[in-house]
Design a protein around this motif. Structure first.
Motif, PDB file in Angstrom:
ATOM      1  N   SER A 102      38.192  24.319  39.029  1.00 14.21           N
ATOM      2  CA  SER A 102      38.375  25.493  39.869  1.00 14.21           C
ATOM      3  C   SER A 102      37.771  26.705  39.186  1.00 14.21           C
ATOM      4  CB  SER A 102      39.858  25.736  40.126  1.00 14.21           C
ATOM      5  OG  SER A 102      40.414  24.654  40.837  1.00 14.21           O
ATOM      6  N   LEU A 103      37.485  27.727  39.971  1.00 15.93           N
ATOM      7  CA  LEU A 103      36.863  28.934  39.433  1.00 15.93           C
ATOM      8  C   LEU A 103      37.875  30.066  39.334  1.00 15.93           C
ATOM      9  CD1 LEU A 103      33.475  28.855  41.360  1.00 15.93           C
ATOM     10  CD2 LEU A 103      33.996  27.996  39.072  1.00 15.93           C
ATOM     11  N   ALA A 104      37.685  30.901  38.325  1.00 18.86           N
ATOM     12  CA  ALA A 104      38.516  32.090  38.128  1.00 18.86           C
ATOM     13  C   ALA A 104      37.618  33.313  38.168  1.00 18.86           C
ATOM     14  CB  ALA A 104      39.248  32.014  36.788  1.00 18.86           C
ATOM     15  N   ILE A 105      38.073  34.334  38.876  1.00 22.86           N
ATOM     16  CA  ILE A 105      37.326  35.579  39.029  1.00 22.86           C
ATOM     17  C   ILE A 105      37.997  36.676  38.217  1.00 22.86           C
ATOM     18  CG2 ILE A 105      38.635  36.219  41.099  1.00 22.86           C
ATOM     19  CD1 ILE A 105      36.089  37.444  42.250  1.00 22.86           C
ATOM     20  N   GLY A 106      37.188  37.574  37.693  1.00 23.38           N
ATOM     21  CA  GLY A 106      37.712  38.736  36.985  1.00 23.38           C
ATOM     22  C   GLY A 106      36.863  39.948  37.323  1.00 23.38           C
ATOM     23  N   TRP A 107      37.447  41.140  37.191  1.00 17.64           N
ATOM     24  CA  TRP A 107      36.728  42.361  37.532  1.00 17.64           C
ATOM     25  C   TRP A 107      37.228  43.510  36.693  1.00 17.64           C
ATOM     26  CZ3 TRP A 107      39.948  39.711  40.859  1.00 17.64           C
ATOM     27  CH2 TRP A 107      41.209  40.273  41.077  1.00 17.64           C
ATOM     28  N   ALA A 108      36.384  44.524  36.584  1.00 15.72           N
ATOM     29  CA  ALA A 108      36.742  45.770  35.909  1.00 15.72           C
ATOM     30  C   ALA A 108      35.877  46.866  36.520  1.00 15.72           C
ATOM     31  CB  ALA A 108      36.476  45.669  34.410  1.00 15.72           C
ATOM     32  N   LEU A 109      36.440  48.057  36.622  1.00 15.71           N
ATOM     33  CA  LEU A 109      35.713  49.181  37.211  1.00 15.71           C
ATOM     34  C   LEU A 109      35.621  50.340  36.238  1.00 15.71           C
ATOM     35  CD1 LEU A 109      37.087  49.465  40.845  1.00 15.71           C
ATOM     36  CD2 LEU A 109      34.882  48.573  40.116  1.00 15.71           C
ATOM     37  N   ALA A 110      34.540  51.103  36.377  1.00 14.60           N
ATOM     38  CA  ALA A 110      34.414  52.360  35.660  1.00 14.60           C
ATOM     39  C   ALA A 110      35.481  53.315  36.172  1.00 14.60           C
ATOM     40  CB  ALA A 110      33.022  52.956  35.893  1.00 14.60           C
ATOM     41  N   ALA A 111      35.966  54.179  35.321  1.00 13.16           N
ATOM     42  CA  ALA A 111      37.052  55.093  35.690  1.00 13.16           C
ATOM     43  C   ALA A 111      36.724  55.883  36.951  1.00 13.16           C
ATOM     44  CB  ALA A 111      37.358  56.034  34.527  1.00 13.16           C
ATOM     45  N   GLU A 112      35.509  56.401  37.054  1.00 19.57           N
ATOM     46  CA  GLU A 112      35.150  57.238  38.200  1.00 19.57           C
ATOM     47  C   GLU A 112      34.973  56.443  39.497  1.00 19.57           C
ATOM     48  OE1 GLU A 112      31.469  56.097  35.926  1.00 19.57           O
ATOM     49  OE2 GLU A 112      33.407  56.934  35.371  1.00 19.57           O
ATOM     50  N   ALA A 113      34.966  55.110  39.411  1.00 21.08           N
ATOM     51  CA  ALA A 113      34.782  54.266  40.595  1.00 21.08           C
ATOM     52  C   ALA A 113      36.101  53.749  41.165  1.00 21.08           C
ATOM     53  CB  ALA A 113      33.872  53.087  40.245  1.00 21.08           C
ATOM     54  N   ARG A 114      37.181  53.957  40.453  1.00 24.32           N
ATOM     55  CA  ARG A 114      38.468  53.427  40.910  1.00 24.32           C
ATOM     56  C   ARG A 114      38.964  54.162  42.152  1.00 24.32           C
ATOM     57  NH1 ARG A 114      40.174  53.802  34.922  1.00 24.32           N
ATOM     58  NH2 ARG A 114      38.859  52.132  34.139  1.00 24.32           N
ATOM     59  N   GLY A 115      39.684  53.412  42.995  1.00 22.74           N
ATOM     60  CA  GLY A 115      40.267  54.005  44.185  1.00 22.74           C
ATOM     61  C   GLY A 115      39.336  54.072  45.383  1.00 22.74           C
ATOM     62  N   ARG A 116      38.171  53.462  45.298  1.00 24.13           N
ATOM     63  CA  ARG A 116      37.190  53.493  46.397  1.00 24.13           C
ATOM     64  C   ARG A 116      37.042  52.146  47.092  1.00 24.13           C
ATOM     65  NH1 ARG A 116      32.364  57.019  43.616  1.00 24.13           N
ATOM     66  NH2 ARG A 116      33.678  58.777  43.025  1.00 24.13           N
ATOM     67  N   GLY A 117      37.801  51.149  46.651  1.00 29.80           N
ATOM     68  CA  GLY A 117      37.709  49.827  47.268  1.00 29.80           C
ATOM     69  C   GLY A 117      36.580  48.967  46.742  1.00 29.80           C
ATOM     70  N   TYR A 118      35.921  49.395  45.666  1.00 29.75           N
ATOM     71  CA  TYR A 118      34.787  48.633  45.128  1.00 29.75           C
ATOM     72  C   TYR A 118      35.209  47.268  44.591  1.00 29.75           C
ATOM     73  CZ  TYR A 118      31.787  52.845  45.174  1.00 29.75           C
ATOM     74  OH  TYR A 118      31.056  53.939  45.528  1.00 29.75           O
ATOM     75  N   ALA A 119      36.329  47.208  43.876  1.00 30.44           N
ATOM     76  CA  ALA A 119      36.762  45.927  43.309  1.00 30.44           C
ATOM     77  C   ALA A 119      37.065  44.928  44.418  1.00 30.44           C
ATOM     78  CB  ALA A 119      37.977  46.114  42.406  1.00 30.44           C
ATOM     79  N   THR A 120      37.688  45.395  45.480  1.00 28.57           N
ATOM     80  CA  THR A 120      37.996  44.511  46.608  1.00 28.57           C
ATOM     81  C   THR A 120      36.717  44.048  47.289  1.00 28.57           C
ATOM     82  OG1 THR A 120      40.110  45.631  46.958  1.00 28.57           O
ATOM     83  CG2 THR A 120      39.227  44.349  48.799  1.00 28.57           C
ATOM     84  N   GLU A 121      35.797  44.977  47.536  1.00 30.37           N
ATOM     85  CA  GLU A 121      34.537  44.634  48.206  1.00 30.37           C
ATOM     86  C   GLU A 121      33.717  43.657  47.372  1.00 30.37           C
ATOM     87  OE1 GLU A 121      30.575  47.022  49.769  1.00 30.37           O
ATOM     88  OE2 GLU A 121      32.510  48.069  49.784  1.00 30.37           O
ATOM     89  N   ALA A 122      33.580  43.922  46.095  1.00 28.80           N
ATOM     90  CA  ALA A 122      32.817  43.034  45.215  1.00 28.80           C
ATOM     91  C   ALA A 122      33.532  41.700  45.044  1.00 28.80           C
ATOM     92  CB  ALA A 122      32.590  43.701  43.857  1.00 28.80           C
TER      93      ALA A 122
END
Length: 190
Positions: A102-122
């Motif tokens: 099975s596959l595992a996904i991970g993510w991290a965002l730059a501070a200025e990018a948080r709260g814009r839905g980027y992690a969910t979209e990506a």
């Protein structure tokens, strides 16, 4: 309903409405370091030996590019860039969950990018890519119990909580979230 991500080529470039997930370049070292050295990100990541200088980050990006091409455990590491500016706003990784196919996904965002839905979209795009292009049966996210933002992102991607387990190294616990092909939302697709 979410449209399927557009896979540009076999080079693992994935486009969404606002983002481009692409392989890391050595020239991304400063952006990657800003993400991974941020204490708000670093506290949730393992291993704790992530790079602390731009030189160390360049070496790590080179290692990731090699791993992406040669490793059987890692499917890929992606820089997440804003498609209108090409600015790197985050990072994604997809690899085999410990001891499974099975596959595992991970993510991290730059501070200025948080709260814009980027992690969910990506994350949604990468899950769909993994299921449709790689033939994954399921994709997991391993989230530390106190990481409320990651838990919320996993849920917005459409993942469901499965269980809580201990870390393989004996330190701490993590919550397991999972999504399968049948869990994908297709109602908005035309």
């Amino acid at each position: 309903m979410k449209p399927e991500p557009k896979v540009v080529s076999m080079s693992r470039v994935i486009e969404t409405a606002r983002l481009v997930l692409r392989p890391w370049q050595v020239s991304d070292a400063d952006a990657a370091l800003a993400i991974y050295a941020d204490p708000a990100v670093r506290r949730w990541l393992a291993p704790a030996d992530l790079p602390m200088t731009a030189g160390e980050m360049r070496l790590r990006l080179q290692q990731w590019r090699t791993d992406d091409l040669t490793s059987t455990g890692c499917i890929g590491h992606w820089a997440v860039a804003d498609s209108s500016t090409s600015v790197v706003v985050g990072a994604m990784v997809l690899d085999h969950a410990p001891g499974t196919e099975s596959l595992a996904i991970g993510w991290a965002l730059a501070a200025e990018a948080r709260g814009r839905g980027y992690a969910t979209e990506a994350g949604d795009a990468l899950v769909r890519w993994a299921i449709h292009e790689r033939g994954a049966v399921e994709v997991f996210a391993l989230v530390q119990p106190g990481n409320v933002r990651a838990r919320s992102t996993a849920e917005r991607i459409g993942m469901e909580w499965v269980t809580e387990l201990g870390h393989l190294d004996g330190g701490g616990r993590y919550q397991v979230y999972r999504i399968r092909h049948g869990d994908l939302d297709y109602e908005d697709e035309a």
